[in-house]
Design a protein around this motif. Structure first.
Motif, PDB file in Angstrom:
ATOM      1  N   THR A   9     -41.678 -61.689  28.655  1.00 48.53           N
ATOM      2  CA  THR A   9     -40.701 -61.226  29.643  1.00 48.53           C
ATOM      3  C   THR A   9     -41.367 -60.915  30.969  1.00 48.53           C
ATOM      4  OG1 THR A   9     -39.313 -60.276  27.909  1.00 48.53           O
ATOM      5  CG2 THR A   9     -38.962 -59.477  30.153  1.00 48.53           C
ATOM      6  N   ILE A  10     -42.514 -60.246  30.902  1.00 52.77           N
ATOM      7  CA  ILE A  10     -43.241 -59.896  32.128  1.00 52.77           C
ATOM      8  C   ILE A  10     -43.655 -61.154  32.881  1.00 52.77           C
ATOM      9  CG2 ILE A  10     -45.426 -58.935  32.979  1.00 52.77           C
ATOM     10  CD1 ILE A  10     -45.120 -56.761  30.845  1.00 52.77           C
ATOM     11  N   SER A  11     -44.136 -62.152  32.143  1.00 48.84           N
ATOM     12  CA  SER A  11     -44.543 -63.403  32.766  1.00 48.84           C
ATOM     13  C   SER A  11     -43.368 -64.072  33.478  1.00 48.84           C
ATOM     14  CB  SER A  11     -45.119 -64.354  31.712  1.00 48.84           C
ATOM     15  OG  SER A  11     -45.406 -65.615  32.279  1.00 48.84           O
ATOM     16  N   GLY A  36     -41.859 -64.074  42.292  1.00 46.89           N
ATOM     17  CA  GLY A  36     -42.518 -64.992  43.216  1.00 46.89           C
ATOM     18  C   GLY A  36     -41.562 -66.013  43.782  1.00 46.89           C
ATOM     19  N   LEU A  37     -40.666 -66.527  42.941  1.00 46.26           N
ATOM     20  CA  LEU A  37     -39.709 -67.540  43.379  1.00 46.26           C
ATOM     21  C   LEU A  37     -38.794 -67.000  44.476  1.00 46.26           C
ATOM     22  CD1 LEU A  37     -38.520 -70.380  42.939  1.00 46.26           C
ATOM     23  CD2 LEU A  37     -37.008 -69.384  41.208  1.00 46.26           C
ATOM     24  N   PHE A  82     -47.174 -65.805  40.907  1.00 44.72           N
ATOM     25  CA  PHE A  82     -47.274 -67.017  40.098  1.00 44.72           C
ATOM     26  C   PHE A  82     -48.588 -67.039  39.315  1.00 44.72           C
ATOM     27  CE2 PHE A  82     -44.424 -69.318  43.356  1.00 44.72           C
ATOM     28  CZ  PHE A  82     -43.292 -68.958  42.652  1.00 44.72           C
ATOM     29  N   PHE A  83     -49.667 -66.655  39.985  1.00 45.53           N
ATOM     30  CA  PHE A  83     -50.982 -66.644  39.335  1.00 45.53           C
ATOM     31  C   PHE A  83     -50.999 -65.675  38.150  1.00 45.53           C
ATOM     32  CE2 PHE A  83     -55.114 -64.468  38.987  1.00 45.53           C
ATOM     33  CZ  PHE A  83     -55.887 -65.537  38.546  1.00 45.53           C
ATOM     34  N   VAL A  84     -50.540 -64.440  38.387  1.00 43.15           N
ATOM     35  CA  VAL A  84     -50.544 -63.433  37.312  1.00 43.15           C
ATOM     36  C   VAL A  84     -49.582 -63.846  36.207  1.00 43.15           C
ATOM     37  CG1 VAL A  84     -50.083 -61.015  36.735  1.00 43.15           C
ATOM     38  CG2 VAL A  84     -51.198 -61.590  38.896  1.00 43.15           C
TER      39      VAL A  84
END
Length: 268
Positions: A118-120, A127-128, A257-259
């Motif tokens: 969920t966090i991802s 980010g979007l 996005f990276f994280v």
């Protein structure tokens, strides 16, 4: 929990609380990476209260003017105090919307959606939306005097979405404020000042669930985390305002996005 772990959590909470990258997600990720477990609500309350003091201290002059002119308008109806009066009303309105919807949603969502997946996903969408506001929408030019209840409503709705771990409160309020056409400086100021009653309210709501035994964690560790959270929250506020004056939100989108990718690939 030892003093170093308390220091790390304090730094993470402070530096991420007011950046559009989700402090709740970073606290959960940090606990996962370091194998740390929050000792109880008392520790979380200390971290949030430190962040609250930081934003109050930083915006103390703004708060003094808004409160003073709010009361002066109530007493005199002098038009020169009208902007501050309505700005205060909009903060109250957005807080009310967040409070009502947040209480209804948090118990259903906050625990059940606290997974790394969920966090991802939430970080990805944060980010979007930051990219959409930079690349698709144009910044508005409306300032405090041009605000309406609809602005407060949509910012309050945006803030409510942040009950989902991984959705940034700062990011969602900034995106909502820019989306309705406020200029960048007004959106940033409204987002920061709106955080004060929201953090205060969420902190107060934690009190009934706290237990005195939780303070056995150690006053030394609690103090370290509190000081670290306060100092790094101040740094984060000052840095974000300076950064947005010369750069764009899109860089935070790349970071999200990276994280998000790291969490999805390595921490699920």
């Amino acid at each position: 929990m030892n003093w170093f772990e308390a220091l790390v959590l304090g730094i993470v909470q402070g530096i991420t609380e007011f950046l559009p990258i989700s402090s709740s997600a970073h606290l959960i990720i940090t606990q996962e990476l370091f194998g740390i477990s929050m000792p109880g609500l008392a520790f979380e309350v200390f971290l949030h209260f430190a962040s609250l003091l930081a934003v109050v201290y930083f915006f103390r002059a703004d708060l003094a003017v808004i409160i003073k002119e709010f009361l002066q308008y109530v007493g005199t109806r002098n038009v020169k105090y009208k902007t501050s009066f309505w700005f205060g009303i909009y903060i109250i309105a957005a807080t009310f919307i967040t409070g009502v919807l947040g209480i209804l949603l948090e118990k259903q969502l906050a625990d059940t959606l606290r997974s790394m997946t969920t966090i991802s996903i939430a970080l990805f969408f944060t980010g979007l939306f930051l990219i959409l506001i930079e690349r698709v929408m144009k910044y508005g030019n409306r300032r405090e005097k041009d605000m309406t209840f609809w602005d407060a409503f949509w910012v309050g709705i945006g803030q409510t979405v942040a009950v989902i771990p991984g959705v940034s409160r700062a990011g969602s309020t900034l995106v909502a404020a820019l989306w309705v056409g406020l200029d960048k400086s007004t959106a940033v100021r409204f987002s920061f000042l709106l955080s004060i009653p929201v953090i205060l309210g969420s902190t107060v709501l934690m009190f009934p669930d706290m237990r005195l035994a939780e303070f056995d964690t150690g006053w030394f560790e609690l103090t370290i985390s509190f000081i670290a959270s306060f100092i790094f929250a101040l740094i984060g506020i000052r840095w974000l305002i300076a950064f947005l004056n010369r750069s764009k939100l899109i860089y935070f989108a790349y970071y999200c996005f990276f994280v998000s990718g790291v969490v999805f690939i390595f921490l699920r």
